[in-house]
Design a protein around this motif. Structure first.
Motif, PDB file in Angstrom:
ATOM      1  N   TYR A 147      35.491  32.762  55.597  1.00 41.52           N
ATOM      2  CA  TYR A 147      36.722  32.150  55.115  1.00 41.52           C
ATOM      3  C   TYR A 147      36.698  32.036  53.583  1.00 41.52           C
ATOM      4  N   TYR A 148      35.580  31.487  53.074  1.00 38.60           N
ATOM      5  CA  TYR A 148      35.538  31.298  51.625  1.00 38.60           C
ATOM      6  C   TYR A 148      35.372  32.607  50.882  1.00 38.60           C
ATOM      7  N   TYR A 149      34.677  33.530  51.525  1.00 41.06           N
ATOM      8  CA  TYR A 149      34.537  34.831  50.880  1.00 41.06           C
ATOM      9  C   TYR A 149      35.904  35.485  50.714  1.00 41.06           C
ATOM     10  N   VAL A 150      36.691  35.483  51.786  1.00 46.77           N
ATOM     11  CA  VAL A 150      38.026  36.093  51.728  1.00 46.77           C
ATOM     12  C   VAL A 150      38.867  35.389  50.669  1.00 46.77           C
ATOM     13  N   MET A 151      38.770  34.042  50.663  1.00 44.23           N
ATOM     14  CA  MET A 151      39.582  33.308  49.707  1.00 44.23           C
ATOM     15  C   MET A 151      39.180  33.624  48.269  1.00 44.23           C
ATOM     16  N   MET A 152      37.878  33.618  48.021  1.00 45.10           N
ATOM     17  CA  MET A 152      37.416  33.902  46.663  1.00 45.10           C
ATOM     18  C   MET A 152      37.765  35.333  46.267  1.00 45.10           C
ATOM     19  N   PHE A 153      37.645  36.229  47.251  1.00 43.65           N
ATOM     20  CA  PHE A 153      37.954  37.626  46.961  1.00 43.65           C
ATOM     21  C   PHE A 153      39.369  37.755  46.419  1.00 43.65           C
ATOM     22  N   PHE A 154      40.308  37.108  47.086  1.00 45.34           N
ATOM     23  CA  PHE A 154      41.684  37.248  46.626  1.00 45.34           C
ATOM     24  C   PHE A 154      41.960  36.407  45.388  1.00 45.34           C
ATOM     25  N   ARG A 155      41.260  35.273  45.289  1.00 49.73           N
ATOM     26  CA  ARG A 155      41.422  34.469  44.089  1.00 49.73           C
ATOM     27  C   ARG A 155      41.037  35.252  42.845  1.00 49.73           C
ATOM     28  N   ASN A 156      39.901  35.918  42.962  1.00 52.09           N
ATOM     29  CA  ASN A 156      39.417  36.663  41.797  1.00 52.09           C
ATOM     30  C   ASN A 156      40.225  37.918  41.521  1.00 52.09           C
ATOM     31  N   ASN A 157      40.930  38.379  42.543  1.00 57.00           N
ATOM     32  CA  ASN A 157      41.660  39.631  42.360  1.00 57.00           C
ATOM     33  C   ASN A 157      43.148  39.417  42.193  1.00 57.00           C
ATOM     34  N   LEU A 158      43.508  38.162  42.004  1.00 57.53           N
ATOM     35  CA  LEU A 158      44.931  37.867  42.014  1.00 57.53           C
ATOM     36  C   LEU A 158      45.542  37.911  40.618  1.00 57.53           C
ATOM     37  N   SER A 159      45.291  38.954  39.885  1.00 52.73           N
ATOM     38  CA  SER A 159      46.017  39.090  38.636  1.00 52.73           C
ATOM     39  C   SER A 159      46.583  40.494  38.591  1.00 52.73           C
TER      40      SER A 159
ATOM     41  N   THR B  17      54.516  30.391  39.215  1.00 53.93           N
ATOM     42  CA  THR B  17      55.036  29.108  39.656  1.00 53.93           C
ATOM     43  C   THR B  17      53.915  28.076  39.587  1.00 53.93           C
ATOM     44  N   PRO B  18      54.291  26.800  39.593  1.00 55.73           N
ATOM     45  CA  PRO B  18      53.244  25.774  39.474  1.00 55.73           C
ATOM     46  C   PRO B  18      52.326  25.673  40.693  1.00 55.73           C
ATOM     47  N   LEU B  19      52.544  26.495  41.709  1.00 59.19           N
ATOM     48  CA  LEU B  19      51.634  26.451  42.847  1.00 59.19           C
ATOM     49  C   LEU B  19      50.259  26.944  42.427  1.00 59.19           C
ATOM     50  N   LYS B  20      49.231  26.313  42.976  1.00 64.06           N
ATOM     51  CA  LYS B  20      47.887  26.786  42.680  1.00 64.06           C
ATOM     52  C   LYS B  20      47.658  28.099  43.409  1.00 64.06           C
ATOM     53  N   LYS B  21      46.875  28.946  42.766  1.00 60.21           N
ATOM     54  CA  LYS B  21      46.567  30.235  43.385  1.00 60.21           C
ATOM     55  C   LYS B  21      45.959  30.050  44.763  1.00 60.21           C
ATOM     56  N   SER B  22      45.013  29.103  44.852  1.00 63.46           N
ATOM     57  CA  SER B  22      44.329  28.949  46.134  1.00 63.46           C
ATOM     58  C   SER B  22      45.291  28.455  47.218  1.00 63.46           C
ATOM     59  N   THR B  23      46.311  27.691  46.818  1.00 65.61           N
ATOM     60  CA  THR B  23      47.294  27.238  47.801  1.00 65.61           C
ATOM     61  C   THR B  23      48.042  28.429  48.384  1.00 65.61           C
ATOM     62  N   VAL B  24      48.430  29.337  47.501  1.00 67.10           N
ATOM     63  CA  VAL B  24      49.165  30.511  47.951  1.00 67.10           C
ATOM     64  C   VAL B  24      48.307  31.323  48.914  1.00 67.10           C
ATOM     65  N   ILE B  25      47.050  31.531  48.521  1.00 67.94           N
ATOM     66  CA  ILE B  25      46.182  32.349  49.358  1.00 67.94           C
ATOM     67  C   ILE B  25      45.920  31.664  50.687  1.00 67.94           C
TER      68      ILE B  25
END
Lengths: 492, 232
Positions: free
Chosen positions: A221-233, A99-107
């Protein structure tokens, strides 16, 4: 953001288990209300220096120093409790990826859902109550910043919890470590609380230190966010790890006859599906429940102690068996079409509960027999009640279980529902309150031995009434069969 | 013999299945065709007592499936993935089904030998749980498991979908053999008209829950069916 919360509402209102969900939501509100009330009360009591846990020591001379000493344990156990009970935000991330939502928005949306969790609120309320009434001579500005520091630390654990999602062993080690340290402290061998006071008191003395937890929180906070951002495929964080399969035969179970066929599968389920495994571990850990009530026996009294011991033997039954037949929800149609009668199927589930209870009882006997004969008697009587009454009750309530358990998808980072279902615990109340009442009244009227025997005798009656119980259970299951089948088809 | 009598299933006012009388004699290879929502799976689910019909009776070998569970002794089915147990290895799953049907492990192994080429070395002896197999291989496991213990009624929903061409051809052979030599009643549904005409002696065409055609398969059948579906 709005669309996302909209999705959540829909999945709640359109789920098959709506009635059950609504009931548990109502109970959830009650639970939140109760938690807040308790936070206020305990905060007040602690602020005035009355000890809850140890009435013999009349008053704590310096409540603030006392709290600083204990805070390391509070935070440690908070991590454990969060891991066991706090729900990780669930979102159907796979379908949102395109969907057009940004990954970081979802996380971020998923992460922010946890901010107002009762685990945070209750502690904050407690802290505020404590701080408002505690008698400190120095600057209230310092106290305010001390509060801020502690609240920041609470939120660090909040986000850590999302990361900890799959680390059963780590959390288990933490739990054991904390308990051992507390026992060592009790016996005055090693005293962690001195260091705890040193560290946390410094937040009060030197308020500028508030930046330490603040920076840590931002980093987490940013570590958790980046962790899921990078693993979100699909092929990394959301993918399923394929483990090499191993055959298990469990031939020794064949003596249980036709029920053995299913028990073998359930054992494989426990060893192979994470959710079943953690539920079983949880259920087994309840063996230690009795300790809590024994340690504070003066507060809870004999009935409290009995309650603790009762739970020690019933842990597996209440947790794992409380989710029967949802464990088979994914292949329920198969079970309904195979060459086995519904009765045999239910009996196999019942046997599993019996085996589990005998196992937890044996464990409990090994642990508590150290304290004397009375405990052995209580454990055996409780176990009899669990075998004779609760085994049927649990199975019977399962007929109304509409929650499908997805055994396969729960390896994904965000997709894991917590193995502990508040509804399971709710259904357990009638199974618990009745024996408690009997014990209470008989032990007040006569003595605690006779009270324990009474509970045991009821259990023995139950064992003899097996066929009658099974008739009722079978009838209920048959009447609920079609709606269960259609509910289990839903994946959410 | 399987009989559907005055069978009706409706959700609210929406009728999804409405059959006056349908009799399937023993040993018949029976094919069911129809578009999505025609009621094929609903019909099979009623036969397996997985959904409760609004009205009517389904009997399997004179046994009313709603009243007795005895039909389970001689019937087997594979409708979808919910007939698999994901956390088992294929062998364990076969043994499990075997145990339920009183077939010993050894006999199961013996039975599985004939499917070696169907499995193509990807299923047995691998170190995978069923949940980790591909969709096509999962289907193979499910269909083969439905054949264990020589049931006399076999129900397969969309058995050919998702399978590779080689497997489709092999599976058709197996199904034909079952009904011709072993007198097994085989019920199959399919979207693929050619597949279904190849394996079944009789084809019933469902449309919005009603029987539109009931054909004894001949050389003309495929054309007849195709013209029906192109007409719309």
């Amino acid at each position: 953001m709005f669309q996302l919360s909209n999705l959540q509402w829909k999945s709640f209102f359109r789920s098959a288990s709506l009635a059950g969900n609504l009931f548990s939501k109502i109970m959830m509100f009650f639970w939140i209300f109760w938690s807040i009330l308790m936070s206020i009360l305990i905060g007040l009591i602690h602020a005035f220096g009355a000890s809850l846990t140890n009435p013999e020591a009349e008053n704590i001379a310096d409540p603030f120093s006392w709290l600083n000493k204990e805070i390391i344990y509070i935070i440690g156990y908070l991590i454990v409790i969060r891991y066991l009970f706090q729900k990780i935000p669930i979102l159907n991330i796979r379908s949102l990826l395109l969907t057009p939502l940004k990954k970081s928005t979802v996380i971020r949306y998923a992460m922010h859902q946890t901010i107002f969790s009762i685990f945070n609120l209750a502690l904050i309320i407690y802290l505020l109550m404590f701080s408002a009434f505690v008698n400190l001579e120095t600057d209230s500005g310092n106290l305010f910043l001390w509060n801020v520091s502690i609240i920041l630390i609470i939120y660090i654990t909040n986000f850590l919890n999302i990361l900890l999602n799959k680390k059963d062993k780590l959390v288990f080690v933490l739990f054991v470590l904390l308990t051992v340290l507390k026992i060592l402290e009790y016996n005055m061998i090693v005293d962690l609380s001195i260091y705890s006071e040193m560290i946390f008191y410094s937040f009060y003395e030197t308020p500028i230190l508030v930046f330490v937890p603040l920076l840590l929180l931002v980093y987490t906070y940013y570590y958790v966010m980046m962790f899921f951002r990078n693993n979100l495929s699909i092929d990394t964080g959301l993918s399923m790890k394929v483990k090499e399969a191993k055959m298990n035969n469990f031939d020794w179970l064949n003596r249980f006859g036709s029920a053995a066929i299913f028990i073998k599968n359930d054992l494989r389920l426990i060893t192979r599906a994470k959710r079943a495994r953690s539920t079983t571990i949880m259920g087994t850990l309840f063996v230690f429940y009795g300790f809590i009530f024994m340690l504070f026996g003066d507060v809870y009294g004999e009935t409290g102690e009995f309650f603790g011991l009762f739970f020690s033997t019933a842990g597996f039954m209440f947790t794992f068996c409380g989710m029967v037949p949802s464990w088979d929800s994914k292949h329920y149609p198969l079970m309904m079409c195979q060459n086995i009668t519904y009765l045999d199927y239910l009996k196999s589930k019942w046997y599993l509960g019996i085996i589990g209870t005998l196992f937890t009882t044996t464990l409990a006997l090994i642990i508590y027999s150290y304290f004397g004969l009375y405990y052995v008697i209580v454990l055996i009587c409780c176990s009899l009640y669990n075998l004779g009454i609760n085994s049927y009750m649990t199975l019977w309530s399962g007929a109304f279980n509409r929650t499908a358990i997805d055994l396969e998808s729960n390896k994904n980072a965000f997709g894991d529902k917590k193995s502990f279902n508040s509804k399971t615990l709710l259904l357990a109340f009638p199974q618990l309150v009745f024996p408690m009442l009997i014990f209470y009244f008989v032990s007040v009227g006569y003595d605690r031995y006779i009270a324990a025997y009474c509970v045991g005798v009821i259990g023995i009656f139950g064992i003899f009434l097996r066929n009658i119980f099974f008739k009722i259970i079978l009838k209920t299951y048959k009447s609920q069969k079609y709606s269960a089948l259609s509910a289990y088809k839903q994946t959410n | 013999m399987i009989t559907f009598k005055n069978l009706k299933k409706s959700y609210a006012k929406n009728v999804v299945l409405d059959i006056d009388l349908l009799e399937i004699p023993k040993g018949q290879a029976f094919g069911l065709v129809g578009n999505n929502g025609a009621g094929k799976t609903t019909m099979f689910s009623c036969l397996l007592d997985l959904i409760k019909p609004t009205k009517g009776i389904v009997t399997n070998n004179e046994i009313n499936v709603r009243e007795s569970e005895d039909w389970k002794t001689f019937s087997s089915a594979y409708l979808d993935e919910s007939f698999l147990i994901g956390y088992l290895m294929p062998e364990e799953y076969f043994y499990f089904i075997g145990e339920l049907r009183n077939v010993k492990e050894k006999e199961v192994n013996e039975f599985l030998k004939q499917f070696e080429d169907l499995f193509n070395g990807e299923i047995l002896g691998g170190k995978k749980y069923i949940r980790d197999l591909s969709k096509g291989n999962q289907k193979k496991v499910g269909i083969v498991a439905a054949l264990i213990g020589s049931p006399s009624v076999i129900i397969l929903d969309e058995p050919f979908a998702n399978l590779d061409p080689t497997t489709q051809i092999r599976l058709k052979k197996i199904i034909k053999k079952l009904s011709t030599y072993n007198r097994v009643t085989v019920l199959i549904s399919s979207h693929d008209l050619q597949d279904v005409t190849e394996v079944s002696e009789r084809i019933v065409l469902l449309e919005k829950g009603k029987i539109i055609k009931d054909i004894k398969t001949s050389k003309k059948t495929l054309k007849e069916l195709e013209s029906y579906f192109t007409k719309e």
